[in-house]
Write an enzyme that holds these catalytic residues in place. Structure first.
Site, PDB file in Angstrom:
ATOM      1  N   LYS A 170       3.214  -4.328  -7.612  1.00  0.00           N
ATOM      2  CA  LYS A 170       1.899  -3.946  -8.289  1.00  0.00           C
ATOM      3  C   LYS A 170       0.546  -4.644  -8.567  1.00  0.00           C
ATOM      4  O   LYS A 170      -0.272  -4.847  -8.427  1.00  0.00           O
ATOM      5  CB  LYS A 170       1.926  -2.903  -9.184  1.00  0.00           C
ATOM      6  N   LYS A 180       6.578   3.873   0.395  1.00  0.00           N
ATOM      7  CA  LYS A 180       6.506   5.620  -0.362  1.00  0.00           C
ATOM      8  C   LYS A 180       5.753   6.450  -0.622  1.00  0.00           C
ATOM      9  O   LYS A 180       4.378   5.642  -0.729  1.00  0.00           O
ATOM     10  CB  LYS A 180       7.212   5.427  -1.590  1.00  0.00           C
ATOM     11  N   LYS A 234       1.411   8.103  -6.151  1.00  0.00           N
ATOM     12  CA  LYS A 234      -0.193   8.218  -6.841  1.00  0.00           C
ATOM     13  C   LYS A 234      -1.634   7.354  -6.321  1.00  0.00           C
ATOM     14  O   LYS A 234      -1.915   7.262  -6.330  1.00  0.00           O
ATOM     15  CB  LYS A 234      -0.013   8.417  -8.483  1.00  0.00           C
TER      16      LYS A 234
HETATM   17  P1  ATP Z   1       2.202   4.875  -8.976  1.00  0.00           P
HETATM   18  O1  ATP Z   1       1.843   5.357  -7.524  1.00  0.00           O
HETATM   19  O2  ATP Z   1       1.343   5.301 -10.106  1.00  0.00           O
HETATM   20  O3  ATP Z   1       3.678   4.680 -10.117  1.00  0.00           O
HETATM   21  P2  ATP Z   1       4.690   7.430  -8.968  1.00  0.00           P
HETATM   22  O4  ATP Z   1       3.443   8.079  -7.669  1.00  0.00           O
HETATM   23  O5  ATP Z   1       5.290   6.503  -8.438  1.00  0.00           O
HETATM   24  O6  ATP Z   1       2.768   6.861  -9.343  1.00  0.00           O
HETATM   25  P3  ATP Z   1       5.286   8.086 -11.261  1.00  0.00           P
HETATM   26  O7  ATP Z   1       4.534   8.555 -12.223  1.00  0.00           O
HETATM   27  O8  ATP Z   1       5.324   6.860 -10.782  1.00  0.00           O
HETATM   28  O9  ATP Z   1       4.882   8.284 -10.012  1.00  0.00           O
HETATM   29  O10 ATP Z   1       6.830   9.261 -11.222  1.00  0.00           O
HETATM   30  C1  ATP Z   1       7.268   9.730 -11.719  1.00  0.00           C
HETATM   31  C2  ATP Z   1       8.410  10.228 -10.496  1.00  0.00           C
HETATM   32  O11 ATP Z   1       8.605  10.090  -9.067  1.00  0.00           O
HETATM   33  C3  ATP Z   1       9.778   8.973 -11.034  1.00  0.00           C
HETATM   34  O12 ATP Z   1      10.983   9.302 -11.418  1.00  0.00           O
HETATM   35  C4  ATP Z   1       9.307   9.042  -9.689  1.00  0.00           C
HETATM   36  O13 ATP Z   1      10.859   8.015  -9.418  1.00  0.00           O
HETATM   37  C5  ATP Z   1       8.903   9.964  -8.687  1.00  0.00           C
HETATM   38  N1  ATP Z   1       8.802   9.300  -7.086  1.00  0.00           N
HETATM   39  C6  ATP Z   1       7.616   9.066  -7.387  1.00  0.00           C
HETATM   40  N2  ATP Z   1       6.899   8.317  -6.063  1.00  0.00           N
HETATM   41  C7  ATP Z   1       8.368   9.351  -5.613  1.00  0.00           C
HETATM   42  C8  ATP Z   1       8.439   9.842  -3.863  1.00  0.00           C
HETATM   43  N3  ATP Z   1       7.639   8.663  -2.891  1.00  0.00           N
HETATM   44  N4  ATP Z   1      10.056   9.905  -3.786  1.00  0.00           N
HETATM   45  C9  ATP Z   1      10.288  10.280  -4.350  1.00  0.00           C
HETATM   46  N5  ATP Z   1      10.127   9.937  -6.048  1.00  0.00           N
HETATM   47  C10 ATP Z   1       9.286  10.006  -6.008  1.00  0.00           C
HETATM   48 MG    MG Z   2       5.881   5.042 -10.187  1.00  0.00          MG
END
Ligand code: ATP
Ligand code: MG
Length: 333
Positions: free
Chosen positions: A112, A196, A199
């Site tokens: 990041k 992956k 968000k």
């Molecule tokens: P950001 O990109 O802002 O970090 P994020 O999509 O990773 O957002 P988080 O709120 O950081 O979302 O993560 C929330 C939960 O979702 C965590 O348990 C994380 O491991 C899970 N998670 C996030 N992305 C994935 C994915 N692509 N596949 C499976 N689990 C995921």
């Molecule tokens: Mg995350």
């Protein structure tokens, strides 16, 4: 009963299918056998610059999506991180027992911060894993259901807990275990099936957002990147795009990957995508209706979150007082 803690950041109006399949569905099923705390981690979201009004909306929206997915406030504690001041207090303590180099090895920080440059990267993003460790240790958590991307942060939480126990005596902290379900632990971006689904992805086109217009969702699935060749086969190395679609298909329908491979043998990628689009849209429609229901009545939602915060605070206070005492901080009279 053993204790569970997990959370998601309100960094978007909508959670995505990775959050849902990687974490949220497991949260819901674990409620039966564990005392669970599910948190909207808004303090973590401060690492991303957000308009204040938008952050407030997203916090409610994230809570509404937990509820719509089946988090049951009668059984689990549902709350907002900033409502329980102890999270930030314990994070400070943990940061004093973590090496700078140790924190610097976190790959999420490296990824990041590389994207945002040194001046666009806050100190908060660097200490983020210690706030996360505080979230977990504050509730003497046994099990943390997360996606694969959080494995390293979990390992850091475990190391910090073990260090506190070594320095201040056994029982200072409970050492948590990750709960990562392999089949759905990493859902990939539809446009870049080696990254992956996130968000914070650069482009929204590869993300399936739970609150998106179903028409947009269907279009994104139909235009997902697939692989060379034409065979529909689960092969994450050789065919990451198709394999990701099969993973999502299997998880949402409860069918096995093998059964899907059999059904689509000799058929084209177009058929698979068209059918998957239907499956996803059928899942999203009732989900979105439930989310709207919760958001139409923010006062009730806020009451529910206030109740959750009160229950969480009582548990958090106890742990923090124990840790402060072990560390030699003079009790306040
Ligand atoms: P950001 O990109 O802002 O970090 P994020 O999509 O990773 O957002 P988080 O709120 O950081 O979302 O993560 C929330 C939960 O979702 C965590 O348990 C994380 O491991 C899970 N998670 C996030 N992305 C994935 C994915 N692509 N596949 C499976 N689990 C995921
Ligand atoms: Mg995350």
């Amino acid at each position: 009963r053993p204790r569970i803690f997990s959370g998601m950041q309100p960094t978007s109006d909508s959670l995505h299918l990775g959050n849902y399949l990687g974490a949220l569905t497991n949260w819901v099923s674990l409620q039966d056998d564990y005392d669970a705390l599910y948190c909207v981690v808004d303090l973590h979201a401060l690492t991303v610059a957000t308009d204040p009004a938008l952050l407030r909306d997203r916090t409610r929206s994230t809570a509404a999506q937990y509820l719509a997915a089946g988090v049951d406030p009668a059984r689990s504690i549902l709350f907002v991180q900033s409502h329980v001041a102890e999270h930030a207090e314990l994070a400070w303590v943990l940061s004093c027992h973590t090496g700078f180099g140790e924190a610097g090895r976190m790959t999420q920080f490296k990824d990041k911060s590389a994207r945002h440059g040194s001046d666009g990267t806050s100190v908060g993003l660097f200490t983020y894993p210690l706030l996360m460790a505080a979230d977990i240790l504050l509730y003497d958590t046994n099990l943390v259901p997360v996606g694969e991307d959080q494995r390293q942060h979990l390992e850091l939480s475990r190391n910090v807990a073990q260090r506190l126990n070594a320095r201040f005596g056994p029982g200072t902290a409970v050492v948590p275990e990750p709960h990562i379900v392999k089949a759905t632990a990493k859902i990939y971006d539809l446009q870049d099936p080696t990254a992956k689904m996130s968000k914070s992805a650069a482009s929204p086109n590869g993300i399936i957002e739970l609150r998106d217009d179903p028409k947009v969702v269907a279009k994104r699935i139909r235009s997902a990147v697939t692989d060379a060749g034409r065979e529909i086969r689960f092969d994450p190395e050789g065919k990451p795009g198709v394999s990701n679609l099969l993973t999502i298909f299997a998880a949402l329908t409860g069918r096995s990957i093998e059964a899907l491979e059999g059904e689509y043998a000799g058929r084209g990628y177009g058929d698979l995508k068209k059918d998957l689009a239907e499956v996803v849209v059928d899942f999203l429609a009732p989900f979105q209706t439930r989310v709207s229901g919760y958001l139409e009545d923010p006062a009730t939602l806020d009451d529910l979150l206030a109740d959750g915060a009160e229950r969480a605070r009582a548990l958090a206070r106890e742990t923090l007082e124990r840790v402060y005492d072990r560390l030699g901080l003079l009790p306040a009279r």
